[in-house]
Design a protein around this motif. Structure first.
Motif, PDB file in Angstrom:
ATOM      1  N   PRO A 281      -5.872  -3.399  -3.631  1.00 35.84           N
ATOM      2  CA  PRO A 281      -5.258  -2.834  -2.626  1.00 35.84           C
ATOM      3  C   PRO A 281      -6.216  -2.783  -1.598  1.00 35.84           C
ATOM      4  N   HIS A 287      -0.909  -8.237  -1.128  1.00 44.68           N
ATOM      5  CA  HIS A 287       0.810  -8.628  -1.149  1.00 44.68           C
ATOM      6  C   HIS A 287       0.890  -9.893  -1.551  1.00 44.68           C
ATOM      7  N   ILE A 375      11.148  -2.524  -4.026  1.00 44.04           N
ATOM      8  CA  ILE A 375      10.913  -1.292  -3.300  1.00 44.04           C
ATOM      9  C   ILE A 375      12.200  -0.379  -2.861  1.00 44.04           C
ATOM     10  N   ARG A 388       5.303   6.096  -5.440  1.00 45.35           N
ATOM     11  CA  ARG A 388       5.165   5.185  -4.106  1.00 45.35           C
ATOM     12  C   ARG A 388       4.198   6.008  -3.253  1.00 45.35           C
ATOM     13  N   TYR A 392       0.142   5.563  -2.128  1.00 47.71           N
ATOM     14  CA  TYR A 392      -0.358   5.406  -0.713  1.00 47.71           C
ATOM     15  C   TYR A 392      -1.396   6.465  -0.382  1.00 47.71           C
ATOM     16  N   TYR A 396      -4.490   4.259   0.515  1.00 48.59           N
ATOM     17  CA  TYR A 396      -4.876   4.327   1.814  1.00 48.59           C
ATOM     18  C   TYR A 396      -4.777   5.526   2.562  1.00 48.59           C
ATOM     19  N   TYR A 400       3.510   6.866   3.145  1.00 44.59           N
ATOM     20  CA  TYR A 400       4.292   5.947   2.642  1.00 44.59           C
ATOM     21  C   TYR A 400       5.251   5.484   3.716  1.00 44.59           C
ATOM     22  N   ASP A 401       5.474   4.361   4.030  1.00 50.97           N
ATOM     23  CA  ASP A 401       6.609   3.859   4.671  1.00 50.97           C
ATOM     24  C   ASP A 401       7.303   2.699   4.337  1.00 50.97           C
ATOM     25  N   MET A 402       8.538   2.998   3.796  1.00 47.91           N
ATOM     26  CA  MET A 402       8.951   1.877   2.744  1.00 47.91           C
ATOM     27  C   MET A 402       9.294   0.725   3.982  1.00 47.91           C
ATOM     28  N   SER A 404       7.564  -0.572   6.389  1.00 48.94           N
ATOM     29  CA  SER A 404       6.367  -1.156   6.638  1.00 48.94           C
ATOM     30  C   SER A 404       5.847  -2.026   5.219  1.00 48.94           C
ATOM     31  N   SER A 405       6.073  -1.221   4.169  1.00 49.73           N
ATOM     32  CA  SER A 405       5.783  -1.751   2.787  1.00 49.73           C
ATOM     33  C   SER A 405       6.549  -3.057   2.750  1.00 49.73           C
ATOM     34  N   ASP A 408       5.310  -6.035   4.716  1.00 48.01           N
ATOM     35  CA  ASP A 408       3.900  -6.606   4.190  1.00 48.01           C
ATOM     36  C   ASP A 408       4.174  -7.795   3.321  1.00 48.01           C
TER      37      ASP A 408
END
Lengths: 438, 425
Positions: A281, A287, A375, A388, A392, A396, A400-402, A404-405, A408
């Motif tokens: 990650p 990804h 997702i 999730r 994050y 990171y 968590y932002d679905m 933007s995930s 990616d």
């Protein structure tokens, strides 16, 4: 500060979830949503994964939810949870990177969806807090008996892994591929060292956990936020400055793969293949490798599945699994006896050939959509949503932002996937092979 | 169109409708959820070895329903699993004792995968090549299950409890029975079972109910309603056990024991009677030896069971049984303890407070089950396939008294018991 009701960012009343954060001190993430009929409160303790206390950390959740001063045994706890409309406390100990993560997930129906809207939230949350933070290690017979029982149950649970042919083979494989690395150990405990586990070492591990672990709390659901004050005094526990090491980077890329096999009384042989990669990650190709794994063996349209099972009929179960926090990709197959060599060599050729294979746009898009679907689906479950968000936080240190995930994943190109395949190096092949005719 | 409002617990307003071609459609709206889950239930399970269809008696070798389920995904122009994946959905199927279920899920629009589902039913590939290919795959599947100790133990117990009921046969059949299944057998089965008036389509998710019904009316219009219903032949197993005890040595770390109690019945039950009998029995067993009773903990403290200890109950129209299971280091003592445990069921008194607690737990479990699109879809499918209404059952639970449970459970001590023991080689 850990004062829920004074923080303006703490609550967001939305129909879908939005995460409110306590910036700087990410102790609790509260997801206020009326989407679900259930409520989940998760307490996560993040400590170091160490050989010398992994059995203690495996057993701790069982001991803590096995009884205390007020509720003497598991039956009494179950009766209290039953009164709270079947509330349950699900526990686990996981290894993530170099961390040992102990979780206590309290799950119960939202009062708003129960007949008569009974108030159960404060009792349920207080019970969780009481069990985790007020254990009874008083040295009396009660604790000795509980410890003895739970240790035996853990030992038998580990012994009985042998009855699950896949799991047992996986354990043998892990010990061969990572003979000196922490990854060879299971966070569920190790049979070889369980005798060293004592009441004293368990109590020591408990104090280490509440004093030195990073504590993260997650709440999700439709409930009255004022009750979160029950958790207010937990601020005194844990060490939120502790260094997080969610990536296990032990080991080096192999020069030559090693191959070995064991004979076993099984109807189908199991093949385990381990590839190492530096992609974890945060890596630019992270990804891409997730997409590459779907194309390789993580879907019913994958190359391994179609070739080994559908076309060659070598076995029924064939799949691959990418473990990001260790930077490894595994290939597993249950194979008809006598066809092990054919299957093994074919699987090797498929994996090594992926980097040169022309992937069609259609296949690439299909693989991406498989992941995008996963997702989306994760947002349909309180526990998957918490997982999730936790991921994050851990990897990171950000929200968590679905969307933007998803982006990616959608950004991954054919060239990225090709490079991801090029990063795989075969390290170990292990076959748990059928012994003669059963 | 009928709207089912008996959803007092889940809070969902369910649509339950029969289309003009006879297909029953049940829609459970789940607003705000991404996932949409669809299950098509066909009443062809492993127990359906003998039926009457259009006045003709038919027999199907063990494993026929499962092989046909596999064949559905074959077509001359490619695999249907791929076609589903191409349009962003995931499809699969399973076979149980009483049904075949084809299911898919998607986070996109539901129209295209629904069309594909019905197209799949129109294009089953009965060519010899396709059948042989699936036979090979199923054969691999059977080998894989042979390594599943728990499953193996379960079927050894079924073969002990029942003399002739097909429930004792593996759902996938055996490698031998597979060989006897011909294209003709599968085509016959398909024409009898796969008729719209026999099937139920269950849909859960954030969907437009009315639009779905309009779509389905158009989609499934070709398959006209045929009045000749097939008739399942369900027989009551002869009294007594096939064998009381079976043991073998296996490559294990600890012994495993399974006890079965055959709930004998002299007349066939209706589906609703069976479902209610099952739920009463389940509540009784939970009350008697569930986690809140203390009996499991007692067995653990005696070193007789570990946390694999479990029990289950199954009651259908023509058979029923209770199963107790545990891995153990003391198999003989554990079997004796199981036997003693059941001898005492006739004296067990259900206390009102305990039942109230159990009811609360069931209500909570029910609410949480409907928190998931997949779980609610599979729960509905399970009960619909049995011919029972889960919401009526939940209402009935609410009215149950300690006496109701005792009347059911106190009889268990008198029922025949069989044991299967896998010892350590």
């Amino acid at each position: 500060m850990f004062i829920a009701d004074k923080h303006p960012l703490f609550y967001k009343e939305t129909s879908m979830f939005k995460i409110a954060t306590n910036p700087g001190q990410t102790r609790i993430r509260d997801i206020h949503t009326d989407k679900f009929k259930g409520v989940q409160i998760s307490l996560c303790f993040i400590g170091d994964f160490k050989e010398n206390n992994l059995n203690e950390r495996a057993l701790l959740p069982e001991i803590l939810t096995g009884g205390n001063k007020r509720l003497k045994d598991r039956t009494m706890i179950q009766r209290e949870l039953g009164s709270l409309y079947g509330a349950e406390i699900v526990t686990s100990t996981r290894k993530i990177g170099f961390q040992s993560v102990i979780s206590f997930d309290l799950i119960f129906p939202s009062e708003k969806h129960l007949p008569g809207n009974p108030v159960i939230f404060p009792q349920a949350l207080s019970l969780l807090k009481e069990l985790v933070f007020q254990p009874d290690f008083g040295g009396c017979d009660y604790f000795k008996d509980l410890f003895k029982l739970e240790k035996r149950l853990l030992r038998e649970s580990l012994e009985n892994d042998y009855h699950d042919r896949f799991l047992y083979g996986y354990d043998c494989f892990r010990k061969r591929m990572f003979p000196k690395e922490l990854f060879r150990f299971s966070a569920r405990g190790e049979l070889e060292t369980i005798d060293n586990l004592t009441g004293e070492s368990l109590v020591k591990a408990y104090h280490d956990m509440i004093d030195n672990d990073r504590i993260m709390i997650y709440s999700i659901g439709d409930f009255d936020r004022k009750y979160l004050n029950i958790l207010e005094d937990l601020e005194k526990y844990g060490n939120n400055d502790s260094l997080l090491r969610p990536i296990d980077d032990e080991g080096t890329l192999p020069d030559i793969p090693t191959e070995s096999e064991d004979l076993a009384d099984v109807h189908q042989s199991r093949i385990y293949m381990g590839y190492r990669t530096k992609i974890v990650p945060g890596h630019p190709l992270y990804h891409a490798l997730i997409v590459a794994n779907v194309l390789l063996g993580d879907s019913d349209q994958s190359s391994l599945f179609l070739e080994l099972r559908e076309k060659r009929h070598l076995g029924y179960d064939v799949f691959s699994n990418y473990i990001g926090d260790k930077g490894v990709l595994f290939v597993f197959a249950a194979i008809e006896p006598g066809k092990e060599i054919e299957a093994k060599e074919l699987a090797k050729r498929i994996v090594s050939g992926m980097k040169d294979r022309e992937i069609s746009e259609k296949d690439l898009e299909m693989a991406k959509e498989v992941i995008v679907k996963r997702i989306h689906q994760a947002a349909d479950s309180p526990s998957s949503t918490v997982n999730r968000i936790f991921f994050y936080d851990l990897f990171y240190n950000k929200e968590y932002d679905m969307q933007s995930s998803i982006e990616d994943i959608r950004r991954v190109s054919k060239e990225d996937v090709r490079q991801a395949y090029s990063s795989l190096f075969l390290d170990t092949v292990y076959v748990n092979k059928r012994r003669g005719i059963l | 169109m009928t709207i089912n409002n008996a959803t007092w617990l889940s809070g969902e307003k369910m649509l339950d409708i029969r289309l003009t071609n006879g297909l029953r459609v049940v829609v459970l709206p789940k607003k705000g959820f991404f996932r949409k889950a669809v299950t098509l239930i066909i009443p062809f399970g492993s127990e359906d070895e003998n039926i009457e269809c259009q006045d003709e008696k038919m027999s199907f070798p063990a494993g026929s329903a499962h092989l046909l389920e596999h064949l559905l995904f074959e077509s001359q122009d490619g695999f249907y699993t791929r076609k589903f994946t191409e349009i962003g959905s995931t499809a699969n199927a399973y076979t149980t004792n009483n049904r075949t279920a084809i299911y898919f899920s998607t986070v996109g629009a539901i129209d295209e995968p629904l069309k594909l589902l019905f197209e799949m039913l129109e294009n089953v590939d009965f060519r010899k090549d396709a059948i042989n290919k699936e036979k090979k795959i199923v054969s691999e599947e059977i080998s894989l299950y042979d390594d599943d100790v728990e499953q193996s133990l379960y079927f050894d117990l079924m073969r002990s409890l029942y003399r002739s009921n097909p429930v004792k046969n593996d759902i996938a059949g055996s490698k031998e029975s597979l060989r006897t299944i011909s294209a003709g057998t599968l085509e016959k089965a398909f024409s009898c079972f796969y008729r719209y008036q026999n099937m139920i389509l269950v849909i859960a998710g954030d969907v437009d109910k009315e639009a779905i019904i309009t779509l389905l009316e158009n989609l499934a219009s070709d398959n006209v309603l045929v009045n000749d219903h097939f008739k399942r032949i369900r027989k009551i197993d002869p009294e007594g056990l096939a064998r009381e005890y079976y043991t073998e040595k296996r490559d294990l770390r600890n012994s495993i024991v399974m006890m079965g109690i055959k709930l004998e019945n002299s007349v066939l039950r209706t589906p609703m009677e069976a479902a209610l009998e099952e739920i009463k029995g389940y509540l009784f067993l939970e009350n008697y030896m569930g986690k809140m009773s203390g009996r499991e903990l007692e067995l653990q403290k005696q070193g007789l069971v570990n946390d694999t200890f479990d029990f289950s109950l199954s009651v259908t129209t023509n058979y029923g049984h209770i199963i107790l299971y545990s891995e153990t280091k003391k198999p003989e003592e554990t079997m004796e303890a199981f036997r003693n445990l059941f001898a005492l069921t006739r004296e067990h008194i259900v206390k009102p407070d305990d039942l109230e607690r159990q009811k609360r737990k069931m209500i909570g479990d029910f609410v949480l089950a409907f928190d998931s699109v997949s779980r609610s879809c599979s729960l509905l499918s399970e009960y619909l396939a049995r011919g029972a209404d889960i919401f009526v059952i939940m209402d009935a639970i609410n009215r149950m008294t300690p006496k109701d449970l005792q009347e059911t459970g106190n009889k268990y001590a008198l029922m025949p018991q069989a044991f299967v023991h896998y010892g350590v080689r």
